[in-house]
Design a protein around this motif. Structure first.
Motif, short mmCIF file in Angstrom:
data_model
loop_
_atom_site.label_atom_id
_atom_site.label_comp_id
_atom_site.label_asym_id
_atom_site.label_seq_id
_atom_site.Cartn_x
_atom_site.Cartn_y
_atom_site.Cartn_z
N PHE A 239 29.47 27.29 46.36
CA PHE A 239 29.89 28.45 45.34
C PHE A 239 28.99 29.50 45.30
O PHE A 239 27.54 29.49 45.22
CB PHE A 239 29.75 27.58 43.96
N LYS A 240 29.42 30.79 45.50
CA LYS A 240 28.70 31.96 45.76
C LYS A 240 28.44 32.76 44.54
O LYS A 240 27.69 33.04 43.71
CB LYS A 240 28.57 32.48 46.69
N SER A 241 29.83 32.80 44.01
CA SER A 241 30.26 34.01 42.87
C SER A 241 31.46 33.54 42.33
O SER A 241 32.37 33.13 42.97
CB SER A 241 30.04 35.28 43.57
N ILE A 242 31.63 34.12 41.19
CA ILE A 242 33.04 34.13 40.50
C ILE A 242 34.09 35.39 40.93
O ILE A 242 33.21 36.23 41.60
CB ILE A 242 32.93 34.10 38.91
N ALA A 243 35.16 35.09 40.97
CA ALA A 243 36.05 36.29 41.34
C ALA A 243 35.80 37.41 40.50
O ALA A 243 35.89 37.12 39.17
CB ALA A 243 37.44 35.78 41.74
N LYS A 244 36.35 38.46 40.75
CA LYS A 244 36.40 39.80 39.79
C LYS A 244 37.42 39.40 38.75
O LYS A 244 37.00 39.72 37.55
CB LYS A 244 37.00 41.00 40.52
N ASN A 245 38.39 38.76 38.93
CA ASN A 245 39.29 38.37 37.94
C ASN A 245 39.53 36.89 37.93
O ASN A 245 40.41 36.22 37.72
CB ASN A 245 40.61 38.97 38.41
N GLN A 246 38.31 36.12 37.75
CA GLN A 246 38.20 34.65 37.57
C GLN A 246 38.94 34.30 36.47
O GLN A 246 38.99 34.88 35.29
CB GLN A 246 36.63 34.42 37.38
#
Lengths: 293, 166
Positions: A239-246
């Motif tokens: 896991f690196k990052s949430i999505a812009k529209n998580q």
């Protein structure tokens, strides 16, 4: 001559009957019956889906009927508008289509309801295609369930989560959310809550910290995040990052909740995963405290 | 319709051995006969709405079996097939079986249209009218065929027994 015929008949009656005959006959009779039943059931649900889809797409009367659902004092609400079902020995589908009623912004309301319907229409079509191809290849088991949950419904906000559970041997769960500002009658997106894109890094970092903290506290919990001394993470899964529209929703306490689907950030047994973000972590970058408190 | 379907299923279940023998009398081996039985049942259930008279299920279903068998034979080259068991039971050393093989052969040598009449009328004990129904011919044609079939059989068998005597 009669005697010869008698002999011929005796020979005829002596034709040995193979043991398989019983089985072959039963199978032939059963196969036909089963196939007919399944077709009938599919035809039934299919017809219902088509009628309904045509109904909402083409008829303003039906679309407007949403707003005429009898409720006291025009309270915005969510209800099960339609249910699609397939129930067979090997196949199971139960799709509940939610609908929002009593929004003043009718284009928002219709847009949402349309989207919910389209999603379930697609699920149904995909499921049917999968079922047909499985049946051609000798049959199997298949299941799908979809539905919704109202996460928050207060005077300011309506948050709905929709879930899809796909069962082919093991199951996978997909969640989707919609959050509506009931006063302004708009759909709230994750980026719209923040001043700029920095929220992605801020929230991601907070979630990583939480994952590590949870894993250290409870060896039974596993997330795909690496830290010194932690379990190895399969390359590419980290896991690196949430999505812009998580996926997110706003809970009853006015807190932002970030949601991940099954398998997204953790092994399957962890199921779908949620992290509640404390408001002080993001208060600097929030546009306002209108929704999140 | 449901009622007809039920009586068809009951009929098939109760008479499966007759159905099998009828198929076997055409194709002469058990695997193909089983295939014919299976195909016939499928055909019957999918065309169940063509039953006009519920009392005529027997001849209606026999017709399907006969037609399925004939279709099958048409697709195959006409060969005499004698299975292992028959071969063994007729092997030299057992004296009085020659007659039977002649008899059977005499029947097999008949053109199919005569053989069907004999099998249905004498072995399956159908009435002349029912045979006509199964084979989709009128009663007089069936009567004529039956007499001709018997005459041919007699001629053949007599000719063979004459040879034997010599």
């Amino acid at each position: 001559m009669d005697k010869k015929l008698e002999q011929l008949k005796k020979q005829y009656m002596d034709i040995p009957i193979p043991n398989e005959l019983d089985f072959v006959v039963k199978k032939a009779l059963n196969q036909r019956k089963r196939r007919k039943r399944l077709l009938k059931c599919l035809a039934g649900t299919g017809a219902a889906a088509i009628v309904f889809v045509i109904g909402i797409n083409s008829s303003p009367t039906i679309a407007n009927a949403f707003s005429k659902v009898p409720v006291v004092a025009n309270i915005v609400k969510v209800f099960t508008f339609r249910e699609f079902k397939i129930e067979d020995k090997n196949y199971h589908a139960d799709l509940k289509v939610p609908a929002v009623a009593n929004l003043e912004n009718k284009s928002l309301e219709n847009g949402l309801n349309q989207k919910y319907l389209e999603e379930n229409k697609k699920l149904y079509a995909d499921f049917k295609a999968q079922m047909d191809s499985l049946e051609k290849n000798g049959g199997g088991h298949l299941g799908i369930d979809s539905g919704y949950q109202v996460k928050t419904n207060n005077e300011k906000i309506l948050s709905i989560s929709r879930y899809v559970v796909n069962t082919v041997g093991s199951s996978s769960t997909t969640l989707k959310f919609d959050t509506i500002d009931k006063q302004k009658q708009i759909l709230i997106t994750l980026p719209s809550l923040f001043k700029d894109d920095s929220y992605i890094a801020v929230i991601s970092n907070y979630i990583k910290e939480q994952m590590i903290r949870q894993m250290k506290a409870d060896p039974g919990k596993v997330y795909w995040v690496s830290y010194p001394g932690g379990p190895e993470v399969i390359p590419g899964m980290e896991f690196k990052s949430i999505a812009k529209n998580q996926n997110f929703y706003i809970n009853k306490d006015g807190k932002l909740v970030i949601s991940f689907n099954k398998y997204d950030v953790a092994p399957g047994y962890m199921g779908t995963v949620e992290f509640t973000i404390p408001t002080d972590v993001i208060s600097n970058i929030l546009v306002s405290n209108e929704y999140i408190k | 319709m449901k009622q007809i379907e039920n009586s068809l299923i009951r009929y098939i279940t109760e008479n499966k051995e007759n159905i099998y023998r009828l198929a076997y009398s055409y194709v002469k081996n058990s695997e193909d006969a089983l295939d014919i039985v299976q195909d016939s049942i499928h055909r019957a259930i999918s065309s169940i709405q063509t039953i006009k008279n519920p009392k005529a299920i027997k001849s209606w279903f026999y017709r399907i079996v006969v037609n399925t068998s004939l279709d099958f034979l048409r697709k195959q080259k006409k060969v005499y097939i004698v299975d292992q068991e028959t071969l063994e039971s007729y092997s030299p050393g057992i004296n009085d079986v020659y007659n039977n093989i002649d008899l059977e052969r005499a029947l097999d040598d008949l053109p199919i249209k005569y053989r069907s009449v004999v099998v249905l009328r004498y072995f399956e004990d159908l009435k002349i009218e029912e045979v006509a129904d199964v084979l989709d011919e009128n009663v007089n044609t069936i009567k004529t065929r039956l007499y001709q079939a018997l005459r041919l059989l007699r001629v053949k068998m007599n000719a063979e027994s004459v040879e034997e005597v010599k």
